[in-house]
Scaffold this active site. Structure first.
Site, short mmCIF file in Angstrom:
data_model
loop_
_atom_site.label_atom_id
_atom_site.label_comp_id
_atom_site.label_asym_id
_atom_site.label_seq_id
_atom_site.Cartn_x
_atom_site.Cartn_y
_atom_site.Cartn_z
N ASP A 58 -62.21 -21.79 47.31
CA ASP A 58 -60.98 -22.17 46.61
C ASP A 58 -59.84 -22.40 47.60
O ASP A 58 -59.85 -21.87 48.71
CB ASP A 58 -60.52 -21.04 45.66
N1 URA Z 1 -65.73 -17.03 44.62
C1 URA Z 1 -64.48 -17.36 44.28
O1 URA Z 1 -63.97 -16.92 43.26
N2 URA Z 1 -63.80 -18.17 45.08
C2 URA Z 1 -64.29 -18.69 46.22
O2 URA Z 1 -63.61 -19.44 46.91
C3 URA Z 1 -65.60 -18.35 46.57
C4 URA Z 1 -66.31 -17.51 45.76
#
Ligand code: URA
Length: 243
Positions: free
Chosen positions: A104
């Protein structure tokens, strides 16, 4: 490009071996036998064959990179909204590579970039159950029952997660710190898991994918994977090392 060098790039063998093949009259350029050393070719136009029947093609050099992604950049090669991408962050000017899976915008940590489609497929395919390790700071202090829900599988909205390894490692300013290991890669999975138990994630960093770990690589920096890391990853996922 010189013919023997081009042949070496096509994976035929060392440059010396390629010169030898030319000398032996086994190499044909646009259908005509070549014996002259130092012949220059245009790889975009010319057709090179070995023994008149083996058409040579360039073997793309495989690239494997580990980035310790900082927060505030997107895991994409292009963003229509103009936000900074991982490739822009790296200042990458080399041949085409792409991120494997995604982190993310606000997640930090281990991201692999490659031009090896098979490697990327293996890394993300659920069949291989590649472990991913996360360092998570979550709001408040979850009760043991809530942590057990994560351990056994929790509904994150239409999907129940597989059992996860959850290790409480301490607290900071009234917020809990965990190391979480999962084998799946649903969209925003870690954040959704902690949301499901009522303790949203405040900070998230991926530290490991299979045998690949961030180690001493500081946030924002990148490095090439070692040959051993690539081979070990392929072996871990049941693939052949090609070595
Ligand atoms: N899980 C998440 O919630 N975000 C990420 O970026 C990777 C795994």
């Amino acid at each position: 490009m010189r013919l023997h060098k081009y042949m070496a790039y096509c994976g035929i063998g060392s440059r010396r071996k390629c010169e030898e093949l030319i000398r032996q009259g086994r190499v044909f350029l646009n259908g005509k036998q070549v014996t002259k050393m130092g012949t220059i070719i245009n790889p975009d136009k010319d057709v090179v064959t070995l023994d008149q029947n083996q058409h040579l093609e360039l073997v793309e050099e495989k690239i494997y990179i580990m980035l310790n992604k900082p927060q505030g950049i997107i895991t994409s090669v292009y963003d229509p909204q103009g936000r900074k991408t991982v490739l822009e962050h790296m200042g990458w000017k080399g041949s085409r590579i792409f991120p494997v899976g995604r982190l993310d915008f606000d997640t930090e940590g281990l991201l692999i970039l490659t031009n090896d489609g098979e490697f990327a497929f293996t890394m993300t395919h659920p069949k291989h159950q590649v472990e991913k390790g996360y360092y998570c700071v979550v709001k408040g202090l979850p009760k043991p029952q809530a942590i057990n829900r994560l351990k056994h599988g929790v509904d994150i909205g239409g999907f129940v997660t597989s059992p996860a390894e959850v290790e409480y490692t301490g607290k900071s300013n009234g917020n809990a710190i965990f190391r979480l290991t999962i084998h799946e890669g649903k969209n925003r999975q870690v954040r959704r898991m902690f949301e499901a138990i009522g303790h949203p994630v405040i900070y998230l960093r991926r530290e490991r994918i299979g045998n690949l770990t961030l180690g001493e690589l500081n946030t924002g920096l990148w490095r090439y994977l070692s040959h051993k890391e690539v081979i070990d990853f392929k072996l871990l996922t049941g693939g052949k090392s090609n070595d």
